[in-house]
Design a protein around this motif. Structure first.
Motif, PDB file in Angstrom:
ATOM      1  N   LEU A   1       0.813  -1.217   0.000  1.00  0.00           N
ATOM      2  CA  LEU A   1       0.000   0.000   0.000  1.00  0.00           C
ATOM      3  C   LEU A   1       0.847   1.268   0.000  1.00  0.00           C
ATOM      4  CD1 LEU A   1      -2.949  -0.824   2.422  1.00  0.00           C
ATOM      5  CD2 LEU A   1      -2.819  -1.121  -0.046  1.00  0.00           C
TER       6      LEU A   1
ATOM      7  N   LYS B   1     -11.533   7.465  -7.430  1.00  0.00           N
ATOM      8  CA  LYS B   1     -10.584   7.514  -8.554  1.00  0.00           C
ATOM      9  C   LYS B   1     -10.541   8.924  -9.143  1.00  0.00           C
ATOM     10  CE  LYS B   1     -11.526   2.694  -9.878  1.00  0.00           C
ATOM     11  NZ  LYS B   1     -12.251   1.860 -10.867  1.00  0.00           N
TER      12      LYS B   1
ATOM     13  N   ALA C   1      -3.436   5.760  -5.426  1.00  0.00           N
ATOM     14  CA  ALA C   1      -3.074   4.929  -6.574  1.00  0.00           C
ATOM     15  C   ALA C   1      -3.347   5.649  -7.890  1.00  0.00           C
ATOM     16  CB  ALA C   1      -3.827   3.601  -6.532  1.00  0.00           C
TER      17      ALA C   1
ATOM     18  N   ARG D   1     -14.559  -3.079  -5.393  1.00  0.00           N
ATOM     19  CA  ARG D   1     -13.705  -3.925  -4.561  1.00  0.00           C
ATOM     20  C   ARG D   1     -12.994  -3.097  -3.504  1.00  0.00           C
ATOM     21  NH1 ARG D   1     -12.743  -8.840  -7.065  1.00  0.00           N
ATOM     22  NH2 ARG D   1     -11.971  -9.454  -5.019  1.00  0.00           N
ATOM     23  N   THR D   2     -12.842  -3.651  -2.320  1.00  0.00           N
ATOM     24  CA  THR D   2     -12.216  -2.919  -1.220  1.00  0.00           C
ATOM     25  C   THR D   2     -10.831  -2.421  -1.595  1.00  0.00           C
ATOM     26  OG1 THR D   2     -13.482  -4.202   0.356  1.00  0.00           O
ATOM     27  CG2 THR D   2     -11.506  -3.130   1.191  1.00  0.00           C
ATOM     28  N   SER D   3     -10.054  -3.253  -2.270  1.00  0.00           N
ATOM     29  CA  SER D   3      -8.707  -2.842  -2.648  1.00  0.00           C
ATOM     30  C   SER D   3      -8.657  -2.428  -4.118  1.00  0.00           C
ATOM     31  CB  SER D   3      -7.725  -3.990  -2.421  1.00  0.00           C
ATOM     32  OG  SER D   3      -6.507  -3.721  -3.097  1.00  0.00           O
ATOM     33  N   PRO D   4      -7.928  -1.348  -4.416  1.00  0.00           N
ATOM     34  CA  PRO D   4      -7.818  -0.933  -5.820  1.00  0.00           C
ATOM     35  C   PRO D   4      -7.020  -1.929  -6.649  1.00  0.00           C
ATOM     36  CG  PRO D   4      -6.387   0.425  -4.432  1.00  0.00           C
ATOM     37  CD  PRO D   4      -7.214  -0.424  -3.509  1.00  0.00           C
ATOM     38  N   TYR D   5      -6.331  -2.864  -5.988  1.00  0.00           N
ATOM     39  CA  TYR D   5      -5.496  -3.807  -6.718  1.00  0.00           C
ATOM     40  C   TYR D   5      -6.216  -5.123  -6.997  1.00  0.00           C
ATOM     41  CZ  TYR D   5      -2.356  -0.230  -5.029  1.00  0.00           C
ATOM     42  OH  TYR D   5      -1.801   0.989  -4.741  1.00  0.00           O
TER      43      TYR D   5
ATOM     44  N   HIS E   1     -17.167   4.427  -0.047  1.00  0.00           N
ATOM     45  CA  HIS E   1     -17.096   3.242  -0.883  1.00  0.00           C
ATOM     46  C   HIS E   1     -17.486   3.508  -2.342  1.00  0.00           C
ATOM     47  CE1 HIS E   1     -16.963   0.188   2.567  1.00  0.00           C
ATOM     48  NE2 HIS E   1     -15.928  -0.037   1.813  1.00  0.00           N
TER      49      HIS E   1
ATOM     50  N   PHE F   1     -16.178   4.058  -5.317  1.00  0.00           N
ATOM     51  CA  PHE F   1     -14.805   3.993  -5.812  1.00  0.00           C
ATOM     52  C   PHE F   1     -14.586   4.858  -7.048  1.00  0.00           C
ATOM     53  CE2 PHE F   1     -15.355  -0.205  -3.584  1.00  0.00           C
ATOM     54  CZ  PHE F   1     -14.613   0.154  -2.473  1.00  0.00           C
TER      55      PHE F   1
ATOM     56  N   GLU G   1     -10.693  -1.174   5.606  1.00  0.00           N
ATOM     57  CA  GLU G   1     -11.389  -0.676   4.409  1.00  0.00           C
ATOM     58  C   GLU G   1     -11.151   0.820   4.196  1.00  0.00           C
ATOM     59  OE1 GLU G   1     -15.257  -3.719   4.517  1.00  0.00           O
ATOM     60  OE2 GLU G   1     -15.366  -1.747   5.451  1.00  0.00           O
TER      61      GLU G   1
ATOM     62  N   GLU H   1      -6.213   4.342  -0.436  1.00  0.00           N
ATOM     63  CA  GLU H   1      -5.312   3.796  -1.451  1.00  0.00           C
ATOM     64  C   GLU H   1      -5.866   4.011  -2.862  1.00  0.00           C
ATOM     65  OE1 GLU H   1      -2.351   2.736  -0.651  1.00  0.00           O
ATOM     66  OE2 GLU H   1      -1.657   1.726  -2.479  1.00  0.00           O
ATOM     67  N   TYR H   2      -7.197   3.988  -3.010  1.00  0.00           N
ATOM     68  CA  TYR H   2      -7.784   4.281  -4.327  1.00  0.00           C
ATOM     69  C   TYR H   2      -7.380   5.680  -4.802  1.00  0.00           C
ATOM     70  CZ  TYR H   2     -10.982   0.406  -5.381  1.00  0.00           C
ATOM     71  OH  TYR H   2     -11.505  -0.806  -5.741  1.00  0.00           O
TER      72      TYR H   2
ATOM     73  N   LYS I   1      -7.832   1.267   2.673  1.00  0.00           N
ATOM     74  CA  LYS I   1      -7.831   0.871   1.259  1.00  0.00           C
ATOM     75  C   LYS I   1      -8.608   1.873   0.401  1.00  0.00           C
ATOM     76  CE  LYS I   1      -6.444  -3.857   1.564  1.00  0.00           C
ATOM     77  NZ  LYS I   1      -6.926  -4.598   2.741  1.00  0.00           N
ATOM     78  N   ALA I   2      -9.589   2.556   0.989  1.00  0.00           N
ATOM     79  CA  ALA I   2     -10.282   3.611   0.238  1.00  0.00           C
ATOM     80  C   ALA I   2      -9.308   4.745  -0.062  1.00  0.00           C
ATOM     81  CB  ALA I   2     -11.496   4.117   1.024  1.00  0.00           C
TER      82      ALA I   2
END
Lengths: 289, 289, 289, 289
Positions: free
Chosen positions: B25, B150, B181, C88-92, B144, B146, B171, B177-178, B174-175
């Motif tokens: 991550l 993005k 990323a 999906r929870t993870s972007p990967y 959530h 996504f 979670e 992380e979107y 990881k959000a």
């Protein structure tokens, strides 16, 4: 306008009803506006001075308890907690030393002039327990064991009542009412985390419960940071939050060698960590004892 | 002994796997050990100085926003929040002024040299929003969404990401992380209470999330005390807890006349209460700004 | 007696207010007492006949979808679900095939004369999605994405709306109201489990929500047993419960080779298991299609 | 590849460990693959025949109990439940008739040849209770009162153990293990709803717990639809779901005049409703007794 009138009446009635309910409770601040102050051999709880309650999760031996108690005394702390009867999810886990555990706690406390706080798990044990302990603890799993609450309501010792695993604040207050309604006014409330969907911590520390309980009742409120979080690395930060929000005391677990502890090894501090814990709270001005 | 060996291997493998996951991550502290510091026209978030982010729940008019912003400036605060697009449970509740709300915030912020933080609720609005706001807020209900994450990942403005109503910490990370990323590294995480069985507060403030998020990620962490508690009487105590536990900022709502607010009237402070809120935090040494 | 009078007034007012609120909603049974019946190329939802909606979690290839659809047709089932856009929870993690996924679903459905149900995750995709799908699904993570709800409210296709991860029944109903308030009356509600402390299942299937939603609204109610439980071994028993309690349809996931599925491999049935699933429901008289 | 090897070992170890844990439990199906069958004066629980357990929430008088029991007998039902000791949130609510309540239940059951199921709330009451009751009930609030569990583990009467307010399925199974580990193998598990954020029902019926408990243990599983839902209008639909999913019995509350009941008046059926409840379950083929 008729509708508006009804809404006004509705709100007034609602407030009246809520007043009624609150008025009835002996633990409520409405009934008794002054703080209840509990004197534990000179250390008071409830008068604004904030305390630390420390000790091992389970009593395992005289040496183990003595080591922790000694470290506490060197920091000027006298409120010693330790479990003699351990409610455990599995019947095959260590269940505590029982009466021998109480005896060890009493002996160490007498030698070092400290106060013993320990859990009672059955109405039948209360009479025995009061021979050894200074404060009777009712654990989270027994907050709804009303027969046990009634029994400790008849005793002339302070009771530290933990919030149930998923008790509402209202149910918690009413559980305290079971004790006071039987005559015992010396009650300490203990927030210890609630069960939620979040698994990063063992439970979720409901920090807002502290000011709510202080507003709604006249009782001292303690925060158990060990059972709230279940993580050694969160004990210090959550202790800071608890003291800043106005808890009367913070409770945390200390073990001379957590790796070999018979219960909850992942969440107890060793003695150097404990020393640093107290030092950090003092340096930030959050603990003044 | 074979069993013991397996258990050792088991633990080692478990740690290896967890390491892998964390390593991947971009928001993790393992990937980037130093704190991310976000500069909001001179006010920084993430470098140890703690901030206050204030403002009305919804933007209702120029006069309303100006009154709050003025009171903030007199206290030396510059981080102004306010909702132009309001996600509401019912389609018949006030949904915000939309673009006009952004314009009012921008105008007031320009006049008083302040920073605008405001929510975006749809990917289609992002392009318009960046013309007016300094920090894009993603609300709890959209954590959530996504596609929205993005979209704000492609923008060159800081994003304040609120934890979802019942998102786990994992979670939530990881959000974020979107967003990172997609290229945007300026992310602020905001704990705003989680949904639990307890109804004494609107949500349950998960105060332990603050040190966990600070450990796991390199991002600044804010606590929204208004939405966590939903109670005006709990804003000050929970703000103390948030600052003591190490939040980079506390967010709370202020309205010139909460009784007539178009949303969340029960939880906003009026201006005298706000002044006292800041004063109390300063006097206790918890807010040093 | 004055108090008693107030209590009577209180209750009357309370009922009046609740009536008001319910009366306002277009999705409520008070507003529209008859069941909404949705016709999906001859298969109806909402008129008492109970249906099965099946298909893979994610669309992975033409062959994969065709294999499942073929097995469905052999059982007389025509309602085909499949994910082209996967939140999906993870972007990967695998995010779905996108438009190509819709195309595959459409092609297979046209060849076998079936109905396509597939999720839309962004307002910007709605226009494209309606070219391919017969029923637009709004996933649990987007139940609170009000801009997306408004967008599908403008479309002339049925919408299957999933309950949010921790949405109350009241919030779920109000989310449906966002759709109907924008003109689209063809709404199917889907209970898919709620987030609780219990981790034996992925979510906790709130089976009581089915009769409540049937009482409170005039819309068909579907139970997604796959996402509720996250366990292949619980699909059949929970499907029985859902049909017995009166759900208009049961939704479950089928994959030709779950072990290699790109998402949710632990919870999808393979084709022989699917055949047995339908057979068992028929034999017990719970599924009559 | 080394990593892949580790992951394989990891999974194997994980399964080994889980096997170990499950193997140890006396209540587990691994230890004892056949169903435990409990014979209640000829009515069996656990052998596939599904039963109804009915009766008033609290015992209030001989006439009240007799009226309900008579109606039950006319429907061919013999399993009579009723509360003599009532755990109540407030100490000022009706706490039950105590021993007199047991006596009334016994007298009515003897006259009509029925079976008495009633709760025990303290280890000290067990000896007295076994004189009157055929099945000892442990309530949700006492599922974690391990001393009480041990006490009923020493008794030669079946025990109906209710799941705790927020107990996990794993904790529930381990609570049953406390009873069997003390020698009593006649245990009936009762799902009665869990505490969640959703307030449309008193608790959330965790219907998936039924097949999980049937798989994991060899014990009969009952669903209490009254306490799960707290709503009279949901008793029939949830009873259907419970029978369809394979519960060994459904428990529900009946009162001759619910409006004047001393506890839980909103959730008990009156006798005509009860008659219709049984009739509907029979007509749909869900209840075959």
């Amino acid at each position: 306008t008729l509708q508006h009138l009804f809404k006004q009446i509705f709100k007034a009635s609602l407030e009246l009803q809520e007043d009624d309910n609150q008025k009835a409770l002996l633990v409520s601040r409405k009934k008794h506006p002054e703080n209840t102050i509990i004197d534990l051999k000179g250390e008071t709880l409830g008068n604004g001075q904030q305390r630390l309650i420390m000790g091992p999760c389970s009593v395992e031996s005289y040496d183990q308890v003595y080591a922790v108690a000694k470290a506490m005394k060197e920091q000027g702390l006298t409120l010693l907690r330790g479990g003699a009867f351990k409610p455990r999810t599995s019947p095959y886990d260590f269940q505590g030393l029982g009466e021998e555990g109480y005896q060890i706690l009493r002996q160490v406390a007498d030698e070092l002039d400290m106060v013993v706080i320990s859990e009672v798990v059955s109405p039948a044990h209360v009479e025995m327990a009061v021979k050894y302990v200074d404060v009777i603890q009712i654990g989270a799993r027994n907050m709804h064991s009303f027969e046990l609450l009634k029994e400790v309501g008849n005793v002339n010792k302070p009771v530290l009542l933990k919030r149930g695993l998923s008790a509402t604040i209202d149910e918690f207050i009413k559980a305290a009412e079971y004790i006071i309604a039987n005559g015992n006014e010396q009650i300490i409330l203990c927030e210890r985390g609630i069960r939620t969907y979040e698994k990063a911590t063992r439970n979720t520390l409901d920090i807002s419960a502290v000011p709510i309980l202080k507003q709604e009742t006249h009782l001292p409120v303690v925060v158990d940071v060990t059972h709230s979080t279940g993580r050694r690395d969160l004990l210090l930060p959550t202790a800071k939050a608890a003291l800043a929000i106005g808890a009367d005391a913070v409770m945390a677990e200390v073990h001379p060698d957590p790796a070999v502890a018979l219960s909850d090894s992942a969440q107890q501090m060793d003695i150097p960590t404990f020393d640093k814990f107290v030092k950090d709270l003092r340096e930030q001005g959050l603990y003044k004892g």
